[in-house]
Design an enzyme around this catalytic site. Structure first.
Site, mmCIF file in Angstrom:
data_model
loop_
_atom_site.group_PDB
_atom_site.id
_atom_site.type_symbol
_atom_site.label_atom_id
_atom_site.label_comp_id
_atom_site.label_asym_id
_atom_site.label_seq_id
_atom_site.Cartn_x
_atom_site.Cartn_y
_atom_site.Cartn_z
ATOM 1 N N ARG A 118 0.868 -1.248 0.378
ATOM 2 C CA ARG A 118 -0.106 -0.448 -0.535
ATOM 3 C C ARG A 118 0.809 1.392 0.021
ATOM 4 O O ARG A 118 1.147 0.915 0.908
ATOM 5 C CB ARG A 118 -0.890 0.251 1.044
ATOM 6 C CG ARG A 118 -1.374 1.157 1.499
ATOM 7 C CD ARG A 118 -3.057 1.412 2.504
ATOM 8 N NE ARG A 118 -3.647 0.948 1.694
ATOM 9 C CZ ARG A 118 -5.098 0.981 2.666
ATOM 10 N NH1 ARG A 118 -5.029 1.345 3.893
ATOM 11 N NH2 ARG A 118 -6.296 0.230 1.837
ATOM 12 N N HIS A 145 -7.178 1.010 -6.697
ATOM 13 C CA HIS A 145 -7.568 -0.407 -5.410
ATOM 14 C C HIS A 145 -8.767 -1.093 -5.823
ATOM 15 O O HIS A 145 -9.220 -1.444 -5.315
ATOM 16 C CB HIS A 145 -8.648 0.782 -4.165
ATOM 17 C CG HIS A 145 -8.694 0.188 -2.549
ATOM 18 N ND1 HIS A 145 -7.788 -0.727 -2.357
ATOM 19 C CD2 HIS A 145 -8.802 0.360 -1.700
ATOM 20 C CE1 HIS A 145 -7.593 -0.851 -0.743
ATOM 21 N NE2 HIS A 145 -8.751 -1.077 -0.441
ATOM 22 N N GLN A 148 -9.959 -3.777 -3.305
ATOM 23 C CA GLN A 148 -11.480 -3.446 -2.431
ATOM 24 C C GLN A 148 -12.489 -3.428 -3.632
ATOM 25 O O GLN A 148 -13.522 -4.754 -3.185
ATOM 26 C CB GLN A 148 -11.275 -1.781 -2.145
ATOM 27 C CG GLN A 148 -13.043 -1.779 -1.991
ATOM 28 C CD GLN A 148 -13.088 -1.704 -0.275
ATOM 29 O OE1 GLN A 148 -11.960 -1.598 0.143
ATOM 30 N NE2 GLN A 148 -14.230 -2.564 -0.384
ATOM 31 N N ASP A 240 -17.518 7.397 -1.339
ATOM 32 C CA ASP A 240 -16.101 7.496 -0.390
ATOM 33 C C ASP A 240 -15.729 8.596 0.314
ATOM 34 O O ASP A 240 -16.354 9.706 -0.651
ATOM 35 C CB ASP A 240 -15.333 6.873 -1.535
ATOM 36 C CG ASP A 240 -13.372 6.313 -0.681
ATOM 37 O OD1 ASP A 240 -13.239 6.237 0.279
ATOM 38 O OD2 ASP A 240 -12.466 6.576 -1.707
ATOM 39 N N CYS A 280 -16.510 1.926 1.007
ATOM 40 C CA CYS A 280 -15.254 1.156 1.098
ATOM 41 C C CYS A 280 -14.752 0.464 3.067
ATOM 42 O O CYS A 280 -13.912 0.477 2.788
ATOM 43 C CB CYS A 280 -14.311 1.615 -0.117
ATOM 44 S SG CYS A 280 -13.809 3.073 0.230
ATOM 45 N N ARG A 308 -13.275 -8.553 1.609
ATOM 46 C CA ARG A 308 -12.104 -8.664 2.018
ATOM 47 C C ARG A 308 -11.500 -9.630 1.839
ATOM 48 O O ARG A 308 -10.843 -10.144 1.693
ATOM 49 C CB ARG A 308 -12.125 -7.205 2.635
ATOM 50 C CG ARG A 308 -12.390 -5.751 1.789
ATOM 51 C CD ARG A 308 -11.988 -5.262 0.793
ATOM 52 N NE ARG A 308 -10.231 -5.617 0.277
ATOM 53 C CZ ARG A 308 -9.715 -4.580 0.993
ATOM 54 N NH1 ARG A 308 -9.860 -3.557 1.941
ATOM 55 N NH2 ARG A 308 -8.382 -4.105 1.316
HETATM 56 N N1 NVA Z 1 -9.755 6.734 -1.506
HETATM 57 C C1 NVA Z 1 -9.695 6.436 -0.417
HETATM 58 C C2 NVA Z 1 -9.891 4.415 -0.268
HETATM 59 C C3 NVA Z 1 -9.433 4.488 1.258
HETATM 60 C C4 NVA Z 1 -9.934 3.059 1.659
HETATM 61 C C5 NVA Z 1 -8.091 6.416 0.164
HETATM 62 O O1 NVA Z 1 -7.176 6.777 -0.973
HETATM 63 O O2 NVA Z 1 -7.744 7.290 1.857
HETATM 64 N N1 CP Z 2 -11.792 -0.133 2.642
HETATM 65 C C1 CP Z 2 -9.338 -0.521 2.402
HETATM 66 O O1 CP Z 2 -9.319 -0.292 2.076
HETATM 67 O O2 CP Z 2 -9.899 0.249 4.085
HETATM 68 P P1 CP Z 2 -8.380 0.077 5.213
HETATM 69 O O3 CP Z 2 -7.766 1.732 4.738
HETATM 70 O O4 CP Z 2 -8.876 0.144 6.377
HETATM 71 O O5 CP Z 2 -7.461 -1.094 4.834
#
Ligand code: NVA
Ligand code: CP
Length: 323
Positions: A118, A145, A148, A240, A280, A308
């Site tokens: 990540r 992502h 997800q 989101d 998400c 997930r």
């Molecule tokens: N768009 C959000 C998704 C988190 C799972 C982010 O990137 O923070």
């Molecule tokens: N939806 C998701 O990826 O959650 P986290 O940021 O908690 O991993």
């Protein structure tokens, strides 16, 4: 009791050893295979059966951003499959002190059977995959992502049965979630309408890619600035956060810019009566979604979060190999 899924799992050879960087690299057949395998693994888990398809395998999990779901579902998932997960915070490994991606990839390839990462830039994930000798899984970048959306597709299939003929409305930022949802919907033949304010629309390159995929699957990809129009006749309403990880300093400005893009009861009324609400997570109640919607009867966000686990177990089994 260890259940032998091996005989019953039709193995898709072309997935062995592959990376999972963006859904654009995957076909309808491959996504369908992963969803079917996820369903089987979910059934076995609900029955309390042990399925050690990744016995002795180790997944390294590099995190340059925070996580609850991704970290815990990957770690619990590999453990349930008989393997081990190693949490690698970029603050603690030498990557955070300037060691190159290429050197990290080569070193980790000698120890591990797969890497989940990540990070911020999609190019980092791509370079890691290019240099590593083992599968690399994108656990979220600023652009995509895919894990997800794999779980989201599993959730939609469970709720609605099939994808063709469905419409998903995504309301909010044209971000990593919007991008992966457009690609995922296009692949499975589900219509998608993305409503984002001016200046926050999804990247043109991703829109074009999704439209090219949709041309083959029969799906419709629509980009608009009108949330009501997008939600009209929708089977799924998705949103989101307005400020993603790394955009915290833009929070106040974004709250103003996204003011008309909240998913609330009034907006949900434009969707089909049996529409499901997905997010998400993590969610900011009172911003992108109201409490009555996310905690209401249309919401399937916790089923979605649980999925997930099952979707990523399928992904790891497919990429990291069944012995
Ligand atoms: N768009 C959000 C998704 C988190 C799972 C982010 O990137 O923070
Ligand atoms: N939806 C998701 O990826 O959650 P986290 O940021 O908690 O991993």
């Amino acid at each position: 009791m260890v259940v032998e899924l091996k005989q019953s799992v039709f193995k898709l050879k072309e997935l062995e050893g592959r990376d999972f960087l963006t859904l654009a690299d995957y076909t309808y057949k491959e996504i369908t295979y992963l969803l079917d395998l996820a369903k089987q693994l979910k059934i076995q888990r609900k029955r309390g059966k042990t399925v050690h398809l990744l016995k002795g395998k180790t997944l390294g999990m590099i995190f340059e951003k925070s996580s609850t779901r991704t970290r815990v579902s990957f770690e619990a998932g590999i453990y349930q499959l008989g393997g081990n997960g190693i949490f690698l915070s970029s603050k603690d490994i030498q990557l955070g002190r300037g060691e190159t991606i290429a050197d990290t990839a080569k070193v980790l390839s000698g120890y591990l059977d797969g890497i989940m990462i990540r990070t911020y830039s999609q190019s980092v994930v791509e370079e890691l995959a290019e240099e590593a000798l083992i599968p690399v899984i994108n656990g979220l970048t600023d652009r995509f992502h895919p894990c997800q959306v794999l779980a989201d597709l599993l959730t939609i299939k469970e709720r609605k049965g099939a994808f063709q003929g469905l419409k998903l409305a995504y309301i909010g930022d044209g971000n990593n979630m919007a991008h992966s949802l457009m690609l995922g919907s296009a692949i499975v033949g589900m219509d998608i309408a993305v409503a984002a304010p001016e200046g926050y629309q999804p990247e043109e390159e991703v829109v074009l890619k999704a439209k090219a995929i949709a041309a083959n699957s029969g799906a419709n990809v629509q980009i608009t600035e009108d949330p009501k129009g997008a939600v009209q006749q929708a089977d799924i309403v998705y949103t989101d956060v307005w400020a993603s990880m790394g955009q915290e300093e833009e929070q106040a400005k974004r709250e103003l810019d996204f003011a008309g893009f909240q998913v609330n009861g009034a907006l949900m009324n434009f969707a089909k009566e049996d529409a499901s609400f997905l997010h998400c997570l993590p969610a900011h109640r009172g911003e992108e979604v109201t409490t009555d919607v996310i905690d209401g009867k249309a919401s399937v966000v916790f089923q979605q979060a649980e999925n997930r686990l099952h979707a990523q177990k399928a992904l790891m089994v497919a990429l990291m190999g069944v012995e």
